[in-house]
Design a protein around this motif. Sequence first.
Motif, short mmCIF file in Angstrom:
data_model
loop_
_atom_site.label_atom_id
_atom_site.label_comp_id
_atom_site.label_asym_id
_atom_site.label_seq_id
_atom_site.Cartn_x
_atom_site.Cartn_y
_atom_site.Cartn_z
N THR A 1 -18.01 -10.01 -3.53
CA THR A 1 -16.85 -9.46 -2.36
C THR A 1 -17.20 -10.33 -1.26
O THR A 1 -16.30 -10.17 -0.38
N TRP B 1 -9.80 6.38 -3.81
CA TRP B 1 -9.56 5.81 -5.04
C TRP B 1 -10.71 4.30 -4.97
O TRP B 1 -11.44 4.25 -5.87
N LYS B 2 -10.68 3.54 -3.73
CA LYS B 2 -11.74 2.60 -3.59
C LYS B 2 -13.02 3.25 -3.65
O LYS B 2 -13.80 2.28 -4.23
N TYR C 1 -8.70 -3.78 -7.78
CA TYR C 1 -10.02 -3.74 -6.90
C TYR C 1 -10.13 -4.76 -5.75
O TYR C 1 -10.40 -4.47 -4.72
N ASP D 1 -6.98 -0.45 -12.63
CA ASP D 1 -7.76 -0.33 -11.43
C ASP D 1 -8.51 -1.29 -11.30
O ASP D 1 -9.10 -1.65 -10.21
N GLU E 1 -15.90 2.12 -6.34
CA GLU E 1 -17.27 1.63 -5.57
C GLU E 1 -18.38 2.45 -6.05
O GLU E 1 -19.68 1.99 -5.70
N ALA F 1 -7.79 -4.57 -3.01
CA ALA F 1 -8.02 -3.50 -2.25
C ALA F 1 -9.25 -4.02 -1.26
O ALA F 1 -9.32 -3.50 -0.08
N THR F 2 -10.06 -4.99 -1.44
CA THR F 2 -11.12 -5.33 -0.69
C THR F 2 -10.61 -6.32 0.42
O THR F 2 -11.22 -6.67 1.22
N CYS G 1 0.86 -1.29 0.01
CA CYS G 1 0.02 -0.03 -0.13
C CYS G 1 0.88 1.24 -0.07
O CYS G 1 0.53 2.26 -0.78
#
Lengths: 203, 203
Positions: A202, A183-184, A161, A157, A188, A164-165, A136
């Motif tokens: 997710t 960004w997240k 994603y 991107d 979303e 990032a989750t 990160c």
Amino acid sequence: MLKLYCAPKTISLAVVTALNEGVHWEAIRVDFGEAEQTKPEYLSINPKGRVPVLVTPEGALTETGAILEYLGETALPNLVPVDPLQRARMREEMYYLGTSMHVNHAHKMRGYRWADQQSSYDDMQAKVPETMTASCAYLEPLIVGPYLFGTEPTLADFYLYPIATWLESDGVNVAAFPKLADWKAAMEARASVQKAISDGFTG
Amino acid sequence: MLKLYCAPKTISLAVVTALNEGVHWEAIRVDFGEAEQTKPEYLSINPKGRVPVLVTPEGALTETGAILEYLGETALPNLVPVDPLQRARMREEMYYLGTSMHVNHAHKMRGYRWADQQSSYDDMQAKVPETMTASCAYLEPLIVGPYLFGTEPTLADFYLYPIATWLESDGVNVAAFPKLADWKAAMEARASVQKAISDGFTG
């Protein structure tokens, strides 16, 4: 119609969200709870025992980065920058995600890929917060905003994603990375990602 | 002129050999024996502390796969298939090499990336012959010959070459993979690879 072998909470979410950007496709869910990806029927589709697999008219294609590139060339050109250096920057991030950040995460639950002892798995798992935080920290200053490279998302991107989750459950203090959090949130807000979430990808 | 930060016996050999196919370039050797890649001067070039780094007129580019793609687009179009599905197959192999096979190898000497205990490093190192053999077994039936995808090499052939030079010391019984051995011989018949060898990049 394109079909995608995929499973919730896996990197296949990258392809799910990209497909949702404008491709007519069908999900074939692989039940990781039943270890379906390790069984002969699935191994005949992908001997690597992983998701995603994209079934194209010309055969099955594996590897998240390669599938995303294929979609960028055949169906989603808006997700690929026109400028060669910008395309190179997109690929630099995609390869970083595939070869480093996703690999860091995989050491939490998939240590058996690279070691045989429970003590090694425990050691690997304990280090995941450190390695994912370092990933990160590498990404944070690179984020232009609202998307990785500016006003429009690219294939990179969508690759980022799913990863990032995973950050909170990987032990990353996400509050330390405000650009990544923004960004997240931008991702979303997209219908493609909202649909993947409402479809249960997710977790 | 393009410059490449590189070091013998590393994955940067993939880019060295590709550049030797027809690009005017200059090597900047990074001394891994002195751990130069971990020192502030080098980290200012690549904060990830790795090779290769390609210095382009527009800035430094990292990640082997991304650098190879950049060279394919800007200087070496013959190494990229014209057909979209064939490009996808090339990228499928490149991503497999970057995310799986190179990662398997890295557990021999770089276990500290993912764990903290010596016992874990020993455990990881002991498993490398098994994981690298499995990677060879995955690749073997895919090799069309003489190159991975037929009569001409692609970017994926250059990505695989350095990894193929590690197999014996990684404990793989290379005689069990005759197509891979023939492919390696075909690569080593190329002037680009011969020059990299005589320049000391294979160690």
